[in-house]
Design an enzyme around this catalytic site. Structure first.
Site, mmCIF file in Angstrom:
data_model
loop_
_atom_site.group_PDB
_atom_site.id
_atom_site.type_symbol
_atom_site.label_atom_id
_atom_site.label_comp_id
_atom_site.label_asym_id
_atom_site.label_seq_id
_atom_site.Cartn_x
_atom_site.Cartn_y
_atom_site.Cartn_z
ATOM 1 N N LYS A 129 12.423 13.550 -1.398
ATOM 2 C CA LYS A 129 11.449 13.867 -2.448
ATOM 3 C C LYS A 129 11.662 15.322 -2.815
ATOM 4 O O LYS A 129 11.915 16.151 -1.923
ATOM 5 C CB LYS A 129 10.022 13.708 -1.907
ATOM 6 C CG LYS A 129 9.550 12.292 -1.793
ATOM 7 C CD LYS A 129 8.048 12.293 -1.486
ATOM 8 C CE LYS A 129 7.646 10.993 -0.840
ATOM 9 N NZ LYS A 129 6.440 11.050 -0.045
ATOM 10 N N ARG B 174 1.388 1.383 11.865
ATOM 11 C CA ARG B 174 1.383 1.958 13.230
ATOM 12 C C ARG B 174 0.062 1.640 13.928
ATOM 13 O O ARG B 174 -0.986 1.649 13.299
ATOM 14 C CB ARG B 174 1.539 3.482 13.164
ATOM 15 C CG ARG B 174 2.874 3.923 12.650
ATOM 16 C CD ARG B 174 2.955 5.440 12.557
ATOM 17 N NE ARG B 174 3.626 5.826 11.328
ATOM 18 C CZ ARG B 174 3.484 7.001 10.739
ATOM 19 N NH1 ARG B 174 2.719 7.935 11.274
ATOM 20 N NH2 ARG B 174 4.118 7.259 9.616
ATOM 21 N N HIS C 197 0.805 16.302 9.565
ATOM 22 C CA HIS C 197 0.100 16.444 8.269
ATOM 23 C C HIS C 197 -0.585 17.810 8.159
ATOM 24 O O HIS C 197 -1.531 17.965 7.375
ATOM 25 C CB HIS C 197 -1.008 15.376 8.089
ATOM 26 C CG HIS C 197 -0.517 13.977 7.933
ATOM 27 N ND1 HIS C 197 -1.194 12.904 8.469
ATOM 28 C CD2 HIS C 197 0.546 13.463 7.287
ATOM 29 C CE1 HIS C 197 -0.554 11.793 8.175
ATOM 30 N NE2 HIS C 197 0.510 12.106 7.456
ATOM 31 N N ASN D 280 11.748 17.460 0.597
ATOM 32 C CA ASN D 280 11.183 16.700 1.709
ATOM 33 C C ASN D 280 12.180 15.584 2.014
ATOM 34 O O ASN D 280 12.205 14.552 1.348
ATOM 35 C CB ASN D 280 9.819 16.141 1.287
ATOM 36 C CG ASN D 280 9.161 15.308 2.372
ATOM 37 O OD1 ASN D 280 9.762 15.043 3.417
ATOM 38 N ND2 ASN D 280 7.950 14.868 2.120
ATOM 39 N N GLU E 125 0.920 18.891 -0.845
ATOM 40 C CA GLU E 125 1.702 19.540 0.211
ATOM 41 C C GLU E 125 2.863 20.353 -0.368
ATOM 42 O O GLU E 125 3.199 21.420 0.134
ATOM 43 C CB GLU E 125 2.237 18.479 1.180
ATOM 44 C CG GLU E 125 1.125 17.872 2.038
ATOM 45 C CD GLU E 125 1.462 16.494 2.579
ATOM 46 O OE1 GLU E 125 1.422 15.534 1.792
ATOM 47 O OE2 GLU E 125 1.747 16.379 3.778
ATOM 48 N N ASP F 117 -0.539 -2.279 2.413
ATOM 49 C CA ASP F 117 -1.045 -1.628 1.211
ATOM 50 C C ASP F 117 -2.539 -1.920 1.078
ATOM 51 O O ASP F 117 -2.947 -3.084 1.002
ATOM 52 C CB ASP F 117 -0.270 -2.128 -0.016
ATOM 53 C CG ASP F 117 -0.587 -1.285 -1.238
ATOM 54 O OD1 ASP F 117 -1.780 -1.007 -1.474
ATOM 55 O OD2 ASP F 117 0.361 -0.908 -1.945
ATOM 56 N N PHE F 118 -3.329 -0.853 1.040
ATOM 57 C CA PHE F 118 -4.787 -1.030 1.033
ATOM 58 C C PHE F 118 -5.287 -1.703 -0.241
ATOM 59 O O PHE F 118 -6.338 -2.335 -0.232
ATOM 60 C CB PHE F 118 -5.493 0.310 1.286
ATOM 61 C CG PHE F 118 -5.572 0.643 2.750
ATOM 62 C CD1 PHE F 118 -4.424 0.878 3.482
ATOM 63 C CD2 PHE F 118 -6.795 0.677 3.408
ATOM 64 C CE1 PHE F 118 -4.479 1.154 4.832
ATOM 65 C CE2 PHE F 118 -6.863 0.947 4.766
ATOM 66 C CZ PHE F 118 -5.708 1.188 5.481
ATOM 67 N N ARG F 119 -4.531 -1.554 -1.346
ATOM 68 C CA ARG F 119 -4.958 -2.246 -2.574
ATOM 69 C C ARG F 119 -4.918 -3.750 -2.355
ATOM 70 O O ARG F 119 -5.853 -4.473 -2.706
ATOM 71 C CB ARG F 119 -4.048 -1.859 -3.752
ATOM 72 C CG ARG F 119 -4.328 -0.466 -4.259
ATOM 73 C CD ARG F 119 -3.222 0.042 -5.110
ATOM 74 N NE ARG F 119 -2.024 0.316 -4.305
ATOM 75 C CZ ARG F 119 -1.054 1.123 -4.666
ATOM 76 N NH1 ARG F 119 -1.095 1.719 -5.830
ATOM 77 N NH2 ARG F 119 -0.012 1.336 -3.896
ATOM 78 N N LEU G 63 -5.527 10.285 4.667
ATOM 79 C CA LEU G 63 -5.342 8.835 4.815
ATOM 80 C C LEU G 63 -4.280 8.342 3.845
ATOM 81 O O LEU G 63 -4.533 8.191 2.647
ATOM 82 C CB LEU G 63 -6.683 8.116 4.549
ATOM 83 C CG LEU G 63 -7.914 8.699 5.252
ATOM 84 C CD1 LEU G 63 -9.160 7.904 4.875
ATOM 85 C CD2 LEU G 63 -7.735 8.721 6.763
ATOM 86 N N GLU H 271 -7.974 9.395 -1.306
ATOM 87 C CA GLU H 271 -8.254 9.816 -2.683
ATOM 88 C C GLU H 271 -8.642 8.648 -3.572
ATOM 89 O O GLU H 271 -9.379 8.817 -4.538
ATOM 90 C CB GLU H 271 -7.012 10.499 -3.277
ATOM 91 C CG GLU H 271 -6.729 11.852 -2.666
ATOM 92 C CD GLU H 271 -5.356 12.396 -3.053
ATOM 93 O OE1 GLU H 271 -4.910 12.148 -4.183
ATOM 94 O OE2 GLU H 271 -4.729 13.063 -2.209
ATOM 95 N N ARG I 64 10.235 20.823 3.899
ATOM 96 C CA ARG I 64 9.265 20.266 4.829
ATOM 97 C C ARG I 64 10.021 19.948 6.116
ATOM 98 O O ARG I 64 11.026 19.233 6.085
ATOM 99 C CB ARG I 64 8.670 18.978 4.271
ATOM 100 C CG ARG I 64 7.734 18.348 5.254
ATOM 101 C CD ARG I 64 7.370 16.965 4.866
ATOM 102 N NE ARG I 64 6.439 16.421 5.839
ATOM 103 C CZ ARG I 64 6.267 15.134 6.050
ATOM 104 N NH1 ARG I 64 6.931 14.253 5.348
ATOM 105 N NH2 ARG I 64 5.420 14.717 6.947
#
Ligand code: ADP
Length: 399
Positions: free
Chosen positions: A14, A239, A178, A7, A384, A281-283, A207, A332, A89
């Site tokens: 990756k 974004r 995705h 990827n 993926e 970062d959601f954390r 997400l 997740e 990918r």
């Protein structure tokens, strides 16, 4: 069959090496284009090895990865000849590709044509393909497209309401991204629900740093939130997602921004980072929100509210839903986001089990809805790379 999955991004690569479905090694090479490129390389069951190198372009990066894979100490292959196929990918396949495909000179030419509509994404993907062509010329290569799964969308879903000539001449339409992840979790959901996928209506929410949602009817994508580019749809880490198209025009005029600047503003400085002013970062956002930061809370609220509305619209588009599936780093791992999105949707038959949602263990698939819930709520880790490895194996075996 030993398959290397690549990827390639603009400054990172990756990779995962598989033997059939078994993962032998994986890693990430970052900061390509510098003298401080960092390779994080892990052989399954062993500790991660970190090393720093000068890597100025993708081919040098892939050479480094191949050397790490055959290294007598930190490697896992006896020789590079052990790699039987490489799966790439590829972000944009436009209308040319509705499934994964063997890379031939004709296919390569079509992927190159797509650079016009995916100038940021397809060139690094192509750099990976060229590098393997040079380094492992006899090895078959397969392209797996982010857009392919969504090629089943009907035209009423993918058409923008602008003059038709821009579709006919410039291929401007919704493509969606995705796809590999949406397809994977939809099939996993069917297995979890114990039903054939062609009897199910699913809403899959991927997400992560990039976020998108798809309506999957009988195994086929019938709508998705990302569009001509991955900027449309849900607000994301940085974004903006859906926006009145007049807003960028207005800001450009007011602030005297050029195209490049407005592009950066919408892609890199917007989303939950833009609203919170703190982080993408959601954390971090969850921590700051818990401490009382109003803008961190607002960013989470906007993100979850917009996702909730998309779920409602896809229930309407499919005339129902059997399950909502959460995946990706946020889907997740964030019970907070899942709860904010699906609570108060009993009217649509969606009943979250709050305890199951909070207790769900990292890395495991789980049904987090109440037994009485007509619409199941599932958390399914995406993979993926495994899809790319499987498609690669299948296509190479068939040819
Ligand atoms: P990418 O789109 O780059 O593949 P990922 O799917 O890995 O991204 O998702 C990255 C996002 O997941 C980040 O915003 C990160 O904050 C979020 N994330 C990871 N772990 C958690 C967690 N425990 N709680 C909330 N968010 C998380």
């Amino acid at each position: 069959m030993k398959v290397l999955v690549l990827n390639c991004g603009s400054s990172s690569i990756k990779y995962k090496l598989y033997d059939d479905d078994q993962q032998l090694a994986d890693g990430l090479l970052e900061k390509i284009g510098t003298a401080q490129a960092q390779l994080n390389h892990t052989i399954a069951g062993r500790k991660k090895v970190v090393s720093v190198h000068e890597v100025l372009e993708h081919q040098a990066g892939i050479e480094l990865i191949l050397r790490a894979l055959v290294d007598p100490e930190k490697g896992v292959l006896a020789s590079m000849e052990d790699i039987q196929a490489v799966g790439h990918r590829v972000v944009h396949g436009a209308e040319s590709f509705s499934e994964s495909t063997l890379i031939t000179p004709e296919v390569l030419a079509k992927i190159e044509e797509c650079i016009d509509i995916a100038p940021l994404h397809n060139p690094p993907n192509l750099a990976g393909i060229y590098a393997i062509t040079n380094l492992l010329p006899k090895v078959p290569q397969i392209a797996v497209f982010d857009t392919a799964f969504h090629q089943t969308m009907p035209d009423k879903a993918f058409m923008y309401a602008i003059p038709y000539v821009f579709y006919a001449r410039n291929h401007i339409r919704k493509y969606g991204f995705h796809g590999t992840s949406h397809c994977f979790v939809a099939h996993e959901a069917a297995t979890m629900l114990g039903k054939p996928i062609d009897e199910l209506k699913l809403i899959t929410c991927h997400l992560g740093n990039g976020s998108s949602i798809a309506a999957v009817d009988q195994g086929k994508s019938v709508d998705t939130s990302m569009g001509f580019t991955p900027l449309e749809g849900l607000p994301m880490g940085t974004r903006c997602g859906d926006i009145d198209p007049a807003v960028p025009l207005y800001i450009m005029g007011k602030e005297e921004l050029n195209l490049q600047q407005i592009n950066a503003l919408l892609n890199k400085h917007s989303g939950v980072l833009g609203i919170s002013g703190i982080s993408n970062d959601f954390r971090t956002l969850e921590e700051e929100s818990a401490k009382g930061d109003r803008r961190a809370t607002l960013a989470l609220e906007v993100y979850c509210y917009r996702l909730k509305k998309y779920i409602g619209s896809y229930v309407a588009a499919m005339n129902g839903a059997d399950a909502i599936v959460f995946t990706g780093g946020i889907g997740e791992n964030s019970d907070v986001v899942r709860e904010m999105v699906v609570k108060d949707m009993e009217f649509l038959g969606i009943e979250l089990d709050i305890d199951k949602n909070r207790a769900r263990k990292r890395g495991e698939a789980a049904d987090i809805s109440k037994p009485s819930s007509r619409v199941k709520v599932l958390v399914i880790p995406t993979n993926e790379e495994l899809v790319i490895a499987r498609d690669t194996r299948r296509i190479v075996s068939e040819t």
